[in-house]
Scaffold this motif. Structure first.
Motif, PDB file in Angstrom:
ATOM      1  N   TYR A   1     -23.381  -5.487  10.442  1.00 20.10           N
ATOM      2  CA  TYR A   1     -23.073  -6.299   9.266  1.00 20.10           C
ATOM      3  C   TYR A   1     -23.595  -5.652   7.992  1.00 20.10           C
ATOM      4  N   TYR A   2     -24.838  -5.168   8.046  1.00 20.52           N
ATOM      5  CA  TYR A   2     -25.440  -4.579   6.847  1.00 20.52           C
ATOM      6  C   TYR A   2     -24.796  -3.244   6.490  1.00 20.52           C
ATOM      7  N   LEU A   3     -24.363  -2.497   7.476  1.00 22.72           N
ATOM      8  CA  LEU A   3     -23.661  -1.243   7.200  1.00 22.72           C
ATOM      9  C   LEU A   3     -22.334  -1.514   6.499  1.00 22.72           C
ATOM     10  N   THR A   4     -21.624  -2.525   6.952  1.00 23.71           N
ATOM     11  CA  THR A   4     -20.359  -2.909   6.313  1.00 23.71           C
ATOM     12  C   THR A   4     -20.601  -3.356   4.873  1.00 23.71           C
ATOM     13  N   GLN A   5     -21.631  -4.172   4.675  1.00 21.32           N
ATOM     14  CA  GLN A   5     -21.971  -4.624   3.322  1.00 21.32           C
ATOM     15  C   GLN A   5     -22.325  -3.443   2.428  1.00 21.32           C
ATOM     16  N   PHE A   6     -23.092  -2.503   2.974  1.00 18.08           N
ATOM     17  CA  PHE A   6     -23.491  -1.314   2.221  1.00 18.08           C
ATOM     18  C   PHE A   6     -22.263  -0.518   1.787  1.00 18.08           C
ATOM     19  N   LEU A   7     -21.340  -0.283   2.702  1.00 19.96           N
ATOM     20  CA  LEU A   7     -20.154   0.506   2.384  1.00 19.96           C
ATOM     21  C   LEU A   7     -19.256  -0.184   1.369  1.00 19.96           C
ATOM     22  N   ILE A   8     -19.072  -1.483   1.506  1.00 19.62           N
ATOM     23  CA  ILE A   8     -18.234  -2.215   0.557  1.00 19.62           C
ATOM     24  C   ILE A   8     -18.830  -2.175  -0.841  1.00 19.62           C
ATOM     25  N   ALA A   9     -20.139  -2.402  -0.944  1.00 17.88           N
ATOM     26  CA  ALA A   9     -20.793  -2.379  -2.256  1.00 17.88           C
ATOM     27  C   ALA A   9     -20.765  -0.984  -2.864  1.00 17.88           C
TER      28      ALA A   9
ATOM     29  N   ALA B   1     -18.319   2.830 -11.731  1.00 15.63           N
ATOM     30  CA  ALA B   1     -18.890   4.089 -12.214  1.00 15.63           C
ATOM     31  C   ALA B   1     -17.820   4.932 -12.910  1.00 15.63           C
ATOM     32  N   PHE B   2     -16.631   4.959 -12.346  1.00 16.61           N
ATOM     33  CA  PHE B   2     -15.531   5.677 -12.997  1.00 16.61           C
ATOM     34  C   PHE B   2     -15.115   4.973 -14.281  1.00 16.61           C
ATOM     35  N   TYR B   3     -15.076   3.663 -14.250  1.00 18.40           N
ATOM     36  CA  TYR B   3     -14.672   2.902 -15.432  1.00 18.40           C
ATOM     37  C   TYR B   3     -15.645   3.108 -16.592  1.00 18.40           C
ATOM     38  N   PHE B   4     -16.936   3.175 -16.288  1.00 18.92           N
ATOM     39  CA  PHE B   4     -17.951   3.363 -17.325  1.00 18.92           C
ATOM     40  C   PHE B   4     -18.187   4.831 -17.657  1.00 18.92           C
TER      41      PHE B   4
ATOM     42  N   PHE C   1     -18.485   1.407  -2.408  1.00 21.49           N
ATOM     43  CA  PHE C   1     -17.147   1.724  -2.913  1.00 21.49           C
ATOM     44  C   PHE C   1     -16.758   0.829  -4.093  1.00 21.49           C
ATOM     45  N   ALA C   2     -17.240  -0.391  -4.111  1.00 23.47           N
ATOM     46  CA  ALA C   2     -16.970  -1.262  -5.264  1.00 23.47           C
ATOM     47  C   ALA C   2     -17.636  -0.702  -6.514  1.00 23.47           C
TER      48      ALA C   2
ATOM     49  N   THR D   1     -24.827   9.112  -6.579  1.00 28.09           N
ATOM     50  CA  THR D   1     -26.169   8.523  -6.548  1.00 28.09           C
ATOM     51  C   THR D   1     -26.144   7.074  -6.999  1.00 28.09           C
ATOM     52  N   SER D   2     -25.446   6.790  -8.091  1.00 31.05           N
ATOM     53  CA  SER D   2     -25.405   5.413  -8.587  1.00 31.05           C
ATOM     54  C   SER D   2     -24.691   4.491  -7.604  1.00 31.05           C
ATOM     55  N   CYS D   3     -23.679   4.997  -6.938  1.00 25.78           N
ATOM     56  CA  CYS D   3     -22.970   4.182  -5.948  1.00 25.78           C
ATOM     57  C   CYS D   3     -23.828   3.918  -4.716  1.00 25.78           C
ATOM     58  N   LEU D   4     -24.577   4.911  -4.293  1.00 27.31           N
ATOM     59  CA  LEU D   4     -25.495   4.699  -3.170  1.00 27.31           C
ATOM     60  C   LEU D   4     -26.577   3.686  -3.531  1.00 27.31           C
TER      61      LEU D   4
END
Length: 145
Positions: free
Chosen positions: A2-10, A18-21, A12-13, A30-33
């Motif tokens: 569950y936590y791995l899925t949450q980590f990956l979704i957050a 990050a691209f928008y800003f 990529f979101a 790094t910022s996405c991680l």
């Protein structure tokens, strides 16, 4: 799992934000991680304590510390790492539902949703301020020694 899925979704979101800003290319991963780590801490704390304020406080505090250390290491402003990291935790849905319940004249649910949203937003702010204060104290002791 569950936590791995949450980590990956957050993660990529946060990449979209990050691209928008227009984050520097060397700081995007790094910022996405950091966003994934902060969101995972938020969800873990929320499940364990059932307290939105503590979840937001802990995750924002860790995100602020990570952002400050990465800023020094990668020679970018800390906001490059903190802003995309905060995006998964910002209570946008809470604001939406507060207004939705208010428009539909359900004042009890509107009040509950608004209060929860306020607590999440304020805990994120307090967590970031606390982490920046800790960094400032560390820098003061480091340079005055």
């Amino acid at each position: 799992m569950y936590y791995l899925t949450q980590f990956l979704i957050a993660t990529f979101a946060a990449m979209g934000f990050a691209f928008y800003f227009n984050c520097p290319k060397k700081a995007i991963i790094t910022s996405c991680l950091f966003a994934g780590i902060a969101w995972t801490i938020f969800k873990f704390t929320l499940i364990k304590t059932n307290n939105y304020f503590l979840a937001g406080l802990y995750s924002a505090f860790i995100l602020g510390l990570l952002g400050e250390f990465a800023a020094r290491k990668l020679k970018n402003p800390a906001t490059v790492f903190i802003i995309p990291g905060l995006t998964p935790m910002v209570p946008g849905a809470g604001v939406y539902y507060s207004m939705y319940y208010l428009i539909n004249e359900n004042s009890k649910l509107a009040q509950e949703s608004a209060l929860e949203t306020f607590f999440i937003a304020s805990s994120l702010a307090v967590g970031l301020v606390a982490s920046l204060s800790v960094i400032k104290v560390i820098k003061t002791f480091k340079y005055n020694s």
